[in-house]
Design a protein around this motif. Structure first.
Motif, mmCIF file in Angstrom:
data_model
loop_
_atom_site.group_PDB
_atom_site.id
_atom_site.type_symbol
_atom_site.label_atom_id
_atom_site.label_comp_id
_atom_site.label_asym_id
_atom_site.label_seq_id
_atom_site.Cartn_x
_atom_site.Cartn_y
_atom_site.Cartn_z
ATOM 1 N N THR A 154 0.836 -1.201 0.000
ATOM 2 C CA THR A 154 0.000 0.000 0.000
ATOM 3 C C THR A 154 0.868 1.247 0.000
ATOM 4 O O THR A 154 0.615 2.201 -0.739
ATOM 5 C CB THR A 154 -0.910 0.017 1.244
ATOM 6 O OG1 THR A 154 -1.744 -1.135 1.234
ATOM 7 C CG2 THR A 154 -1.776 1.270 1.279
ATOM 8 N N LEU A 155 1.909 1.221 0.811
ATOM 9 C CA LEU A 155 2.703 2.432 1.031
ATOM 10 C C LEU A 155 3.744 2.687 -0.056
ATOM 11 O O LEU A 155 3.885 3.808 -0.539
ATOM 12 C CB LEU A 155 3.424 2.342 2.381
ATOM 13 C CG LEU A 155 2.530 2.346 3.622
ATOM 14 C CD1 LEU A 155 3.367 2.049 4.869
ATOM 15 C CD2 LEU A 155 1.818 3.688 3.777
ATOM 16 N N MET A 156 4.463 1.620 -0.446
ATOM 17 C CA MET A 156 5.662 1.823 -1.266
ATOM 18 C C MET A 156 5.387 2.365 -2.668
ATOM 19 O O MET A 156 6.087 3.276 -3.106
ATOM 20 C CB MET A 156 6.488 0.540 -1.339
ATOM 21 C CG MET A 156 7.027 0.111 0.014
ATOM 22 S SD MET A 156 8.086 1.387 0.782
ATOM 23 C CE MET A 156 8.163 0.779 2.467
ATOM 24 N N PRO A 160 5.664 9.168 -2.121
ATOM 25 C CA PRO A 160 5.569 10.580 -1.718
ATOM 26 C C PRO A 160 4.239 10.893 -1.031
ATOM 27 O O PRO A 160 4.210 11.536 0.022
ATOM 28 C CB PRO A 160 5.683 11.343 -3.053
ATOM 29 C CG PRO A 160 6.302 10.378 -4.001
ATOM 30 C CD PRO A 160 5.856 9.018 -3.562
ATOM 31 N N PHE A 161 3.154 10.373 -1.599
ATOM 32 C CA PHE A 161 1.831 10.539 -0.989
ATOM 33 C C PHE A 161 1.804 9.906 0.399
ATOM 34 O O PHE A 161 1.310 10.493 1.361
ATOM 35 C CB PHE A 161 0.768 9.907 -1.896
ATOM 36 C CG PHE A 161 -0.616 9.865 -1.291
ATOM 37 C CD1 PHE A 161 -1.451 10.972 -1.366
ATOM 38 C CD2 PHE A 161 -1.084 8.707 -0.658
ATOM 39 C CE1 PHE A 161 -2.728 10.935 -0.802
ATOM 40 C CE2 PHE A 161 -2.350 8.660 -0.096
ATOM 41 C CZ PHE A 161 -3.166 9.777 -0.183
ATOM 42 N N ALA A 162 2.360 8.701 0.477
ATOM 43 C CA ALA A 162 2.326 7.958 1.739
ATOM 44 C C ALA A 162 3.069 8.704 2.836
ATOM 45 O O ALA A 162 2.573 8.813 3.959
ATOM 46 C CB ALA A 162 2.919 6.567 1.539
ATOM 47 N N SER A 189 16.189 1.235 1.668
ATOM 48 C CA SER A 189 16.715 2.598 1.698
ATOM 49 C C SER A 189 15.562 3.612 1.839
ATOM 50 O O SER A 189 15.771 4.739 2.239
ATOM 51 C CB SER A 189 17.491 2.893 0.415
ATOM 52 O OG SER A 189 16.642 2.759 -0.699
ATOM 53 N N TYR A 190 14.370 3.151 1.506
ATOM 54 C CA TYR A 190 13.193 4.011 1.614
ATOM 55 C C TYR A 190 12.592 3.987 3.002
ATOM 56 O O TYR A 190 12.007 4.955 3.457
ATOM 57 C CB TYR A 190 12.126 3.520 0.633
ATOM 58 C CG TYR A 190 11.924 4.433 -0.536
ATOM 59 C CD1 TYR A 190 12.887 4.519 -1.534
ATOM 60 C CD2 TYR A 190 10.782 5.210 -0.643
ATOM 61 C CE1 TYR A 190 12.705 5.359 -2.611
ATOM 62 C CE2 TYR A 190 10.594 6.051 -1.713
ATOM 63 C CZ TYR A 190 11.559 6.127 -2.697
ATOM 64 O OH TYR A 190 11.373 6.962 -3.739
ATOM 65 N N LEU A 191 12.717 2.827 3.642
ATOM 66 C CA LEU A 191 11.969 2.577 4.871
ATOM 67 C C LEU A 191 12.199 3.650 5.934
ATOM 68 O O LEU A 191 11.263 4.085 6.596
ATOM 69 C CB LEU A 191 12.351 1.198 5.414
ATOM 70 C CG LEU A 191 11.412 0.634 6.469
ATOM 71 C CD1 LEU A 191 10.015 0.431 5.911
ATOM 72 C CD2 LEU A 191 11.970 -0.693 6.981
ATOM 73 N N HIS A 192 13.438 4.097 6.066
ATOM 74 C CA HIS A 192 13.736 5.058 7.142
ATOM 75 C C HIS A 192 13.078 6.418 6.907
ATOM 76 O O HIS A 192 13.007 7.226 7.800
ATOM 77 C CB HIS A 192 15.250 5.203 7.326
ATOM 78 C CG HIS A 192 15.901 6.030 6.279
ATOM 79 N ND1 HIS A 192 16.272 5.522 5.048
ATOM 80 C CD2 HIS A 192 16.213 7.349 6.252
ATOM 81 C CE1 HIS A 192 16.806 6.501 4.324
ATOM 82 N NE2 HIS A 192 16.780 7.610 5.030
#
Ligand code: C2E
Ligand code: MG
Ligand code: MG
Ligand code: MG
Length: 279
Positions: A154-156, A160-162, A189-192
């Motif tokens: 859902t998030l990934m 940017p919206f998330a 690398s995105y998670l943080h």
């Protein structure tokens, strides 16, 4: 085909291979009625704090009490609800009901957390934030004890919206968990960059903990990652003492699963909490 099996209609709706046929339309009609007639109900599954051995929260899990089919699993009707847009009123009902029950639980357990699953379809809808605000106001629940569960998938894809959305939740002090973590191949690398509070290790990793060494390494790695990102880690689908002990040893924060309790009706939950706390 599943249809030929006749009696096993449950499987028919569960299957993703089938397109929308007349059976789906029957179910869709039923689903409309389910909302109107109050056939949806929530079960609550306790989450155990592995450090204190206290029940720290519960996850709300929706069920459909169908007049003929009996208790229908969300796995069987949520995809259809998403497809037809019925997921919106349905999720609003879930959120409000869960908050109302949380308010009730707080009379006896003021620190208990309530986790609610949010569908991708609902997440992408602009009105969700307003809906959450309205329900929090209406039920007078302390937002610090509400946790919303969203999946990586859902998030990934909507990063940017998330992130913007999660910041809005943070401003309200609402907690966020990533559900089924490890199955969505999110970019680490995105998670943080995501302001989240909790990672829920998917139950598929827990299930094979003792049989495959790879799973144990993955679970250890996620717990370690949670520690370095400063987020809590919940293991879901904990069914055996062996799994429980492993998680405790690894200093996983929370455990949820049949080993602790299956999902319970509200009255059963209250009974369960009473008994747990007097042990
Ligand atoms: P989830 O959020 O990952 O929920 C965990 C699922 O694992 C639940 O299935 C729960 O009953 C089950 N479970 C709990 N402990 C164990 C265990 O020890 N072993 C095993 N094998 N399973 C365990 P459930 O209730 O059938 O829900 C399935 C999925 O449906 C949920 O997965 C969630 O994605 C979705 N769902 C449930 N309720 C809602 C809801 O209110 N709204 C939305 N949007 N989705 C929901
Ligand atoms: Mg969940
Ligand atoms: Mg999950
Ligand atoms: Mg799931």
């Amino acid at each position: 085909s599943a249809k030929k099996k006749g009696k096993n209609r449950f499987e028919l709706y569960n299957s993703h291979e089938h397109g929308r046929d007349e059976q789906d339309l029957v179910l869709e009609n039923d689903l409309h009625k389910a909302l109107e007639c109050g056939e949806l109900l929530l079960y609550y599954q306790p989450q155990l704090d592995l450090r204190t051995n206290q029940i720290s929260g519960v996850e709300a899990l929706v069920r459909w009490k169908h007049p003929e089919r009996g208790l229908v699993s969300p796995v069987a009707f949520i995809p259809l609800a998403e497809e037809t847009g019925l997921i919106i009123p349905m999720s609003e009902w879930v959120l409000e009901e869960a908050c109302r029950q949380l308010k009730q639980l707080h009379l006896a357990y003021p620190k208990l957390k309530m986790s609610v699953n949010i569908s991708a379809v609902h997440f992408l809808q602009n009105e969700l934030v307003e809906t959450i605000d309205r329900i929090l106001q209406k039920t007078a629940v302390d937002p610090r004890y509400l946790e919303l569960e969203l999946t990586e998938s859902t998030l990934m894809p909507n990063a940017p919206f998330a992130i913007e959305w999660l910041v809005q939740m943070k401003q309200r002090q609402i907690k966020i968990a990533i559900d089924d973590f490890g199955t969505g191949f999110s970019s680490l690398s995105y998670l943080h960059r995501f302001p989240i509070d909790t990672l829920k290790i998917d139950k598929s990793f827990i299930r094979h903990l003792s049989s495959y060494r790879g799973e144990a390494s993955i679970v250890k790695a996620i717990i370690e990652m949670g520690r370095s990102l400063n987020v809590s880690v919940v293991a879901e689908g904990v069914e055996t003492e062996k799994q429980y002990k492993f998680l405790k040893e690894q200093r996983c924060d929370y455990a949820q699963g049949y080993y602790i309790s299956k999902p319970l009706l509200f009255d059963e939950l209250q009974q369960f909490l009473r008994e747990w706390n007097t042990e």
